[in-house]
Design a protein around this motif. Structure first.
Motif, PDB file in Angstrom:
ATOM      1  N   ALA A 105      13.332  21.173   6.413  1.00  0.00           N
ATOM      2  CA  ALA A 105      14.732  21.363   6.022  1.00  0.00           C
ATOM      3  C   ALA A 105      14.807  21.880   4.593  1.00  0.00           C
ATOM      4  N   VAL A 106      15.518  22.987   4.406  1.00  0.00           N
ATOM      5  CA  VAL A 106      15.680  23.633   3.100  1.00  0.00           C
ATOM      6  C   VAL A 106      17.172  23.693   2.778  1.00  0.00           C
ATOM      7  N   GLY A 107      17.546  23.420   1.539  1.00  0.00           N
ATOM      8  CA  GLY A 107      18.947  23.464   1.146  1.00  0.00           C
ATOM      9  C   GLY A 107      19.478  24.889   1.072  1.00  0.00           C
ATOM     10  N   PRO A 108      20.813  25.060   1.092  1.00  0.00           N
ATOM     11  CA  PRO A 108      21.415  26.397   0.998  1.00  0.00           C
ATOM     12  C   PRO A 108      21.073  27.070  -0.334  1.00  0.00           C
ATOM     13  N   TYR A 109      20.820  28.379  -0.278  1.00  0.00           N
ATOM     14  CA  TYR A 109      20.451  29.116  -1.494  1.00  0.00           C
ATOM     15  C   TYR A 109      20.712  30.591  -1.289  1.00  0.00           C
ATOM     16  N   VAL A 110      20.697  31.339  -2.383  1.00  0.00           N
ATOM     17  CA  VAL A 110      20.688  32.800  -2.318  1.00  0.00           C
ATOM     18  C   VAL A 110      19.597  33.300  -3.265  1.00  0.00           C
ATOM     19  N   ALA A 111      18.929  34.357  -2.865  1.00  0.00           N
ATOM     20  CA  ALA A 111      17.946  35.019  -3.720  1.00  0.00           C
ATOM     21  C   ALA A 111      18.607  36.244  -4.342  1.00  0.00           C
ATOM     22  N   VAL A 112      18.375  36.465  -5.625  1.00  0.00           N
ATOM     23  CA  VAL A 112      19.009  37.566  -6.348  1.00  0.00           C
ATOM     24  C   VAL A 112      17.917  38.383  -7.037  1.00  0.00           C
TER      25      VAL A 112
END
Length: 388
Positions: free
Chosen positions: A176-183
């Motif tokens: 399980a991985v938390g919500p994120y965005v890569a920029v």
């Protein structure tokens, strides 16, 4: 008794036992990343605790310029304080690691001087944190010369360094991985507003992080859109690629992993919990980790239900195998109020000072600091070179 027998006996009696030399360990520290000082402190801890009766130890420092030098072996010069950060200084004499006659030799060169051989190296202990050391680059250099070294290989180091691809691998492994965005740099330069909208959908607070840095370098907690741009620019001072994560309500739990012997599964410590001094730090930042005494404390084993402890240890071993780690890793999790375990990250070369969480967790699990160092070196000495 025959003459032949008498001669043989006499030869055996006069033969001197061959002394087996101690394995030579090159402790490599410093480096070009923003975690240069932390690496120096880690090296001081290891050099102070390594068994000198068992190993011949030689320090090798990497200056911020990238030059390899022979630094002072006085571990007192590598202490960390708020007023002075230790640093490997450049030198007129450069050290190289070269293969000579089938052995890995340390050679010192200087202008207008004959190269000096310092002897062979059996294993390298790369105590480097961040890019150009923890990210697979130094591991690739050592692999090219079939030099044995402590810790993860090229791919595992690279994946473990990049918080974006790390999460991709964890999700593929069922963690399980938390919500994120890569920029990326291109995302921010070409359409900053699109980035802001993606972050806004995560909800606040968020944590803005350089994708390929550690020791909490460049990390900011952002409570509203007003502070986002400044946090992004601060993180971009350390890395032009960022990961922005949704804040997760939960306790910070860590677990230390040690490679298994032979084909055995990875070994895991009892999980530990980080407690940061109330009111002093919003999260486990650089000063809480390394500078301020009493700013953070570890409870090990963490006060968790037995089944949660078992799940943390299982997930830590899964993460270790998912990235293909070797040697050591520290795996960090969040334990939410509803009992969910969310993986945060893996560190393939975690902080390794005596007060760092990785050795503290192993000490609480029955493996002391010096014994842990010995085990890591022995694992490296017995590792196959080449593809494995």
């Amino acid at each position: 008794m025959s003459a032949g027998t008498t001669e043989s006996a006499g030869t055996a009696a006069s033969a001197k036992p061959v002394e087996r030399r101690r394995p030579r360990v090159a402790v490599l520290f410093g480096g070009r990343s923003s975690e240069h000082a932390v690496s120096c402190v880690t090296a001081a801890g290891v050099m102070g605790a390594i068994d000198k009766s068992k190993y011949d130890v030689i320090p090798i420092g990497i200056a911020k310029s990238g030059q390899w030098v022979i630094p002072s072996a006085d571990i007192g010069e590598w202490s960390l304080s708020a007023s002075a950060l230790p640093e490997v200084a450049p030198s007129g004499r450069t050290v190289t690691l070269a293969e000579v006659g089938g052995a890995h030799q340390l050679i010192v060169t200087a202008p207008n001087e004959v190269p000096e051989e310092l002897g062979s190296v059996d294993v390298v202990f790369p105590l480097l944190h961040g890019p150009w050391g923890e990210d697979g680059t130094i591991q690739g250099l050592l692999e090219l010369s079939d030099t044995r070294y402590v810790g993860a290989g090229v791919l595992a180091s690279a994946v473990g360094m990049d918080k974006h691809f790390m999460k991709v691998v964890f999700e593929a492994a069922g963690l399980a991985v938390g919500p994120y965005v890569a920029v990326t740099d291109r995302n921010w330069i070409n359409d900053a507003e699109a980035v802001r909208k993606r972050v806004d959908r995560l909800g606040f607070p968020v944590f803005v992080k350089p994708a390929r840095a550690g020791s909490s370098m460049g990390i900011s907690k952002v409570d509203s859109m007003d502070g986002l741009d400044a946090a992004i620019e601060e993180a971009r001072r350390h890395d032009l690629k960022l990961v922005i994560e949704a804040g997760i309500v939960g306790r910070e739990i860590e677990c230390a992993v040690l490679e298994g012997r032979g084909s055995a599964s990875p070994r895991t410590s009892m999980p530990g919990e980080i407690a940061v001094a109330a009111g002093e730090h919003e999260f486990y930042d650089f000063n809480a980790k390394y500078v301020e005494d009493g700013a953070a404390a570890l409870s090990c084993p963490a006060d968790l239900p037995e089944e949660a402890i078992a799940r943390v240890r299982e997930h830590a071993a899964t993460a270790f195998d998912a990235v293909g780690a070797e040697g050591l890793s520290r795996v960090d999790f969040f334990y939410t109020p509803d009992g969910e375990i969310i993986i945060n990250e893996i560190n393939t070369m975690p902080g390794f000072t005596p007060k760092s969480m990785y050795p503290q967790m192993w000490a609480a699990s029955g493996l002391g600091y010096s014994e842990l160092i010995d085990e890591l070196i022995d694992l490296a000495l017995n590792r196959k070179t080449g593809l494995r």
